[in-house]
Scaffold this motif. Structure first.
Motif, short mmCIF file in Angstrom:
data_model
loop_
_atom_site.label_atom_id
_atom_site.label_comp_id
_atom_site.label_asym_id
_atom_site.label_seq_id
_atom_site.Cartn_x
_atom_site.Cartn_y
_atom_site.Cartn_z
N GLY A 251 98.83 -28.04 -31.72
CA GLY A 251 99.54 -26.86 -31.25
C GLY A 251 100.42 -27.25 -30.08
N ALA A 252 101.72 -27.32 -30.30
CA ALA A 252 102.64 -27.79 -29.25
C ALA A 252 102.82 -26.72 -28.18
N ALA A 253 103.09 -27.19 -26.96
CA ALA A 253 103.31 -26.25 -25.85
C ALA A 253 104.51 -25.36 -26.15
N ASN A 254 104.44 -24.10 -25.71
CA ASN A 254 105.52 -23.10 -25.87
C ASN A 254 105.78 -22.81 -27.35
N SER A 255 104.73 -22.86 -28.17
CA SER A 255 104.89 -22.54 -29.57
C SER A 255 103.81 -21.53 -29.97
N VAL A 256 103.98 -20.94 -31.18
CA VAL A 256 103.05 -19.96 -31.71
C VAL A 256 102.67 -20.39 -33.12
N LYS A 257 101.37 -20.30 -33.42
CA LYS A 257 100.87 -20.65 -34.75
C LYS A 257 100.03 -19.50 -35.28
N THR A 258 100.32 -19.06 -36.52
CA THR A 258 99.60 -17.97 -37.16
C THR A 258 98.96 -18.48 -38.43
N VAL A 259 97.64 -18.25 -38.60
CA VAL A 259 96.92 -18.65 -39.80
C VAL A 259 96.05 -17.49 -40.23
N SER A 260 95.62 -17.50 -41.50
CA SER A 260 94.74 -16.45 -42.01
C SER A 260 93.86 -17.05 -43.09
N GLY A 261 92.71 -16.40 -43.30
CA GLY A 261 91.77 -16.87 -44.32
C GLY A 261 90.61 -15.93 -44.44
N ALA A 262 89.69 -16.26 -45.36
CA ALA A 262 88.52 -15.42 -45.61
C ALA A 262 87.58 -15.47 -44.42
N ALA A 263 87.09 -14.29 -44.03
CA ALA A 263 86.22 -14.19 -42.85
C ALA A 263 84.81 -14.67 -43.21
N PRO A 264 84.09 -15.23 -42.21
CA PRO A 264 84.60 -15.52 -40.86
C PRO A 264 85.27 -16.88 -40.80
N LEU A 265 86.23 -17.04 -39.87
CA LEU A 265 86.91 -18.31 -39.68
C LEU A 265 86.20 -19.12 -38.59
N SER A 266 85.93 -20.38 -38.87
CA SER A 266 85.37 -21.30 -37.87
C SER A 266 86.53 -21.98 -37.16
N VAL A 267 86.60 -21.81 -35.82
CA VAL A 267 87.77 -22.25 -35.05
C VAL A 267 87.34 -23.27 -34.01
N TYR A 268 88.16 -24.32 -33.88
CA TYR A 268 87.99 -25.35 -32.85
C TYR A 268 89.31 -25.47 -32.09
N LEU A 269 89.28 -25.28 -30.77
CA LEU A 269 90.47 -25.39 -29.93
C LEU A 269 90.23 -26.51 -28.93
N GLY A 270 91.10 -27.52 -28.95
CA GLY A 270 90.90 -28.71 -28.11
C GLY A 270 91.27 -28.51 -26.66
N TYR A 271 92.12 -27.55 -26.31
CA TYR A 271 92.51 -27.31 -24.93
C TYR A 271 92.62 -25.80 -24.76
N VAL A 272 91.46 -25.16 -24.61
CA VAL A 272 91.40 -23.71 -24.71
C VAL A 272 92.11 -23.02 -23.55
N SER A 273 92.18 -23.66 -22.37
CA SER A 273 92.84 -22.99 -21.25
C SER A 273 94.34 -22.83 -21.46
N GLY A 274 94.89 -23.52 -22.46
CA GLY A 274 96.32 -23.39 -22.74
C GLY A 274 96.60 -22.56 -23.98
N VAL A 275 95.63 -21.72 -24.42
CA VAL A 275 95.78 -20.95 -25.65
C VAL A 275 95.49 -19.48 -25.37
N GLN A 276 96.35 -18.61 -25.90
CA GLN A 276 96.10 -17.17 -25.91
C GLN A 276 95.88 -16.74 -27.36
N LEU A 277 94.78 -16.00 -27.63
CA LEU A 277 94.33 -15.72 -28.99
C LEU A 277 94.49 -14.25 -29.31
N GLU A 278 94.96 -13.98 -30.56
CA GLU A 278 95.00 -12.63 -31.11
C GLU A 278 94.31 -12.66 -32.47
N ILE A 279 93.48 -11.64 -32.74
CA ILE A 279 92.82 -11.49 -34.04
C ILE A 279 93.24 -10.16 -34.62
#
Length: 314
Positions: A253-281
């Motif tokens: 996930g590059a800085a100053n970018s937005v990524k949108t993904v979708s899939g069957a619930a529940p999604l298992s998520v791994y974020l390598g640098y969480v302090s630099g990510v804002q999340l919407e569900i």
């Protein structure tokens, strides 16, 4: 307090090897600082050795080692220096083992302790004072009970520290809502909610329709699809799997970018640098609580109800 071994005997020279070391040093024309430099010691250590304040040097093994080095520097017999040191230590040990009544003789407390700043010894109450206290049992007993009760209450309050427990539970709440001290701090189970009972066009019931509210809410994270929108303020690494374990997205996930993904619930998520990510569900902003973060890496499951839960993946 002063070192007991440094107290000079009445009418004589201070016992111990300190005075002999000092005379030998001065005879060789060495200052205390010059002797300390040759011994690779601090000047305060040399001054403590010459003053017989061996407790200020540290453990016994340090005092013995410094005395041997100092004797070698001044060409003094190490055996005589160590014998003088041992004699002083035996006298100090014998004095410390005397009964307190013997050591405390004398009107002046400095005569018993060797410390001019010693606290005066408390005096025993006189017979007249004891008789006065004995005549006031009705007053002394209630006051004593009240004081003991207040002391125990203050001790219990300081040990319990309810304000710290409340602050810690507020910090652990990922939704930013303060909970009571007895409430769970991790949102592992979603709160029961009403599920709309709208039949589809073919007349079949949707999952959860006709079910009690609690059952429908428990099933809702396992039914439907989840849409994640991640806004990156710094470079991060993303790994997302759907309910079947299939990879939905894996990459940077590059800085100053937005990524949108979708899939069957529940999604298992791994974020390598969480302090630099804002999340919407599902178009709702979600805070990633500290219970999902270790270091700066976050692992969690995102349900269709928009609630984060602990992931079962390692």
């Amino acid at each position: 307090m002063n070192d007991p071994s440094s107290v000079p005997p009445p009418g004589g020279e201070s016992p111990g090897p300190g005075s002999r070391l000092q005379r030998a040093r001065e005879k060789r024309g060495l200052s205390m600082i010059e002797a300390a430099e040759k011994l690779h010691l601090d000047a305060s250590v040399v001054e403590a050795l010459e003053s017989n304040r061996f407790a200020a040097v540290g453990p016994v093994v340090f005092a013995k080692g410094h005395l041997k080095q100092y004797a070698a520097l001044l060409n003094l017999p190490a055996s005589e220096i160590m014998a003088s040191y041992e004699a002083v230590q035996r006298v100090a040990t014998a004095g410390s083992q005397l009964p307190s009544g013997v050591a405390a003789r004398g009107a002046n407390p400095s005569e018993a302790t060797g410390d001019p700043l010693a606290t005066p010894f408390p005096k025993m109450p006189s017979l007249q004072q004891l008789s006065l206290l004995a005549k006031l049992p009705a007053l002394s007993m209630p006051v004593g009970i009240v004081l003991v009760t207040l002391l125990l209450g203050a001790t219990a309050l300081l040990w319990w520290k309810p304000w710290q427990n409340h602050a810690a539970q507020v910090a652990l709440n990922s939704q930013g809502v303060a909970t009571s001290p007895s409430a769970p701090t991790e949102p592992d189970v979603a709160a029961p909610t009403e599920v709309p009972r709208v039949p589809p066009a073919n007349g079949a019931l949707t999952p959860g329709a006709g079910q009690p509210a609690g059952v429908a809410a428990t099933m809702s994270p396992l039914v439907g699809r989840v849409r994640l929108r991640m806004s990156f303020s710094a470079d991060s690494w993303v790994d997302v799997h759907d309910a079947s374990g299939a990879t939905v997205y894996r990459g940077k996930g590059a800085a100053n970018s937005v990524k949108t993904v979708s899939g069957a619930a529940p999604l298992s998520v791994y974020l390598g640098y969480v302090s630099g990510v804002q999340l919407e569900i599902n178009n709702h902003a979600v805070a990633i609580g500290p219970q999902f973060v270790r270091g700066d890496v976050a692992r969690f499951e995102a349900g269709a109800d928009g609630v984060l839960r602990r992931t079962a993946r390692p």
